[in-house]
Design a protein around this motif. Structure first.
Motif, mmCIF file in Angstrom:
data_model
loop_
_atom_site.group_PDB
_atom_site.id
_atom_site.type_symbol
_atom_site.label_atom_id
_atom_site.label_comp_id
_atom_site.label_asym_id
_atom_site.label_seq_id
_atom_site.Cartn_x
_atom_site.Cartn_y
_atom_site.Cartn_z
ATOM 1 N N LYS A 1 0.830 -1.202 0.000
ATOM 2 C CA LYS A 1 0.000 0.000 0.000
ATOM 3 C C LYS A 1 0.872 1.261 0.000
ATOM 4 C CE LYS A 1 -2.637 -3.439 0.902
ATOM 5 N NZ LYS A 1 -3.082 -4.274 -0.231
ATOM 6 N N VAL B 1 -2.578 5.942 0.304
ATOM 7 C CA VAL B 1 -3.707 5.117 0.722
ATOM 8 C C VAL B 1 -3.728 4.994 2.246
ATOM 9 C CG1 VAL B 1 -4.687 2.784 0.651
ATOM 10 C CG2 VAL B 1 -3.874 3.868 -1.444
ATOM 11 N N CYS C 1 -5.049 8.122 3.633
ATOM 12 C CA CYS C 1 -6.490 8.218 3.419
ATOM 13 C C CYS C 1 -7.250 7.511 4.537
ATOM 14 C CB CYS C 1 -6.849 7.616 2.058
ATOM 15 S SG CYS C 1 -8.604 7.593 1.682
ATOM 16 N N GLY D 1 -4.913 -1.150 -2.644
ATOM 17 C CA GLY D 1 -5.904 -0.689 -1.688
ATOM 18 C C GLY D 1 -5.963 -1.585 -0.471
ATOM 19 N N ALA E 1 -10.783 4.394 0.573
ATOM 20 C CA ALA E 1 -9.377 4.111 0.280
ATOM 21 C C ALA E 1 -9.214 3.376 -1.046
ATOM 22 C CB ALA E 1 -8.766 3.300 1.417
ATOM 23 N N ALA F 1 -6.700 4.427 -3.992
ATOM 24 C CA ALA F 1 -5.738 3.513 -4.617
ATOM 25 C C ALA F 1 -5.849 3.561 -6.139
ATOM 26 C CB ALA F 1 -5.978 2.090 -4.113
#
Length: 405
Positions: free
Chosen positions: A35, A39, A42, A228, A284, A288
């Motif tokens: 990730k 992300v 977020c 994600g 998220a 992504a």
């Protein structure tokens, strides 16, 4: 902007850690991707600043969360080129999406109907259809593959008939990396008025999928394969098909009106989204997708092709090493064994050297049975992997071979 893997790797904090005293070489991307910081940020931002339930509150936090969640749905719609945002159903992942469709078709199939899957499927795209056949009396047929791991379309054409109601095929094989000719598979199925679901879990991190260009009736994927979070995914369905399917689960959010005498269901997409969803995960997921598009899927494809070609060439220099899945159309997955050595033993040793690969049957046991092997070592590359990491893998496999033979 020119593709710079060293620059991109800085977006992923986990890639700077060590494992067993060695720099992490993460080559298990077919299982889950890493990730980027955007992300992660977020997710932190959601829980820090506007955590609230959605679609149900008039207060500010609820409205902010709802707006972000629905914005993510629109981001996903745009990315996959669905005609309407209501054709995008948030799920917990690919498996959830497949089961939702399979459950819905329980009321649409009758005894003697036929459904088709391919020999390359993940267990998640086999077991739900077997269960569907048990419930309905439908018959399951299988598209065979050849020794290169490529589906035999001539055999597919032979088993298609007016009895065929559903066809389910993965876009890319998780076990072998084979890219299936899904557009042709869909066209042939539509010639006999069969619906088609494409399992895109292994495809959507590598290629930009256009569901309208494919003319897919259903398409499913998971966010965690696309940089994600886990626990969230997407089911795309043509509106005409989603309206035919009954709700998968009952509860809040998926209803229009409820009384003890009768309940009426909400329209799309809420009809299939009972209960409090993974709000943060959905938001998220959108972040992504935006990140991947900032890198560019053409750049992603070129980088992964370079890694695949180089790794294939270098690994095949190791005596006794065999690669499974050698079709011309293939993504950045290499499944291999070394003669006389169990794949688990190789995986264990290379892990001691900081290299993460997957061993086993990869939830695709029929594929392994076809090749008469217990499993493989699977190295799966992402755009943030480097040529130097391929060199580390090759050196580790050579060391494992020396230790185990």
């Amino acid at each position: 902007m020119a593709f710079n893997v060293d620059h991109i790797r800085k977006d992923f904090p986990i890639l700077s850690r060590e494992v067993n005293g060695h720099p992490l070489v993460y080559l298990d991307n077919a299982a889950t991707s890493q990730k980027p910081q955007v992300v992660i940020d977020c997710i932190v931002d959601y829980y820090s600043n506007y955590n609230a339930n959605i679609h149900r509150g008039v207060h500010t936090l609820s409205q902010e969360a709802t707006d972000k969640y629905e914005e993510a749905r629109t981001t996903i719609q745009t990315h996959f080129n669905a005609e309407f945002s209501r054709e995008i159903i948030f799920t917990s992942g690919t498996t959830h999406g497949i089961n939702l469709v399979a459950n819905g078709f329980s009321s649409l199939l009758t005894e003697g109907d036929e459904i088709i899957v391919s020999a390359l499927e993940h267990h998640s795209n086999i077991v739900p259809w077997q269960m569907l056949c048990e419930r309905t009396g439908a018959l399951l047929k299988v598209i065979p593959m050849d020794e290169t791991g490529v589906l035999q379309l001539s055999a597919y054409k032979e088993i298609l008939s007016e009895k065929t109601k559903l066809v389910f095929v993965n876009h890319i094989s998780n076990a072998l990396g084979t890219i299936n000719p899904v557009k042709e598979i869909i066209e042939l199925a539509h010639d006999v008025d069969a619906a088609v679901l494409i399992d895109g879990a292994q495809a959507t991190s590598h290629i930009k999928v256009d569901v309208q260009a494919l003319d897919a009736d259903f398409y499913v994927t998971s966010a965690h394969k696309m940089c994600g979070p886990t626990g969230v995914g997407m089911l795309y369905g043509k509106e005409i098909w989603l309206n035919k399917l009954p709700p998968y689960q009952g509860g809040g959010e998926m209803i229009k009106e409820v009384s003890f005498e009768k309940t009426t269901y909400a329209g799309l997409p809420h009809k299939f989204e009972a209960g409090t969803p993974n709000i943060c995960g959905g938001i998220a997921f959108g972040a992504a997708i935006k990140y991947l598009n900032s890198i560019g899927f053409n750049a992603i494809k070129k980088q992964e092709e370079r890694l695949l070609q180089y790794a294939t060439k270098e690994l095949l220099k190791i005596e006794g090493l065999k690669i499974y899945g050698t079709g011309a159309e293939k993504t950045s997955v290499i499944s291999f064994n070394i003669e006389g050595i169990h794949p688990y033993d190789i995986g264990t040793i290379v892990d001691k050297l900081g290299i993460a690969v997957r061993t086993g049957h990869h939830c695709a046991q029929p594929v392994m049975d076809f090749f008469k092997i217990p499993g493989t070592v699977r190295a799966s590359f992402a755009f943030y992997n480097s040529k130097e990491e391929v060199n580390s893998l090759v050196a580790a496999v050579k060391r494992a071979k020396l230790m185990l033979q």
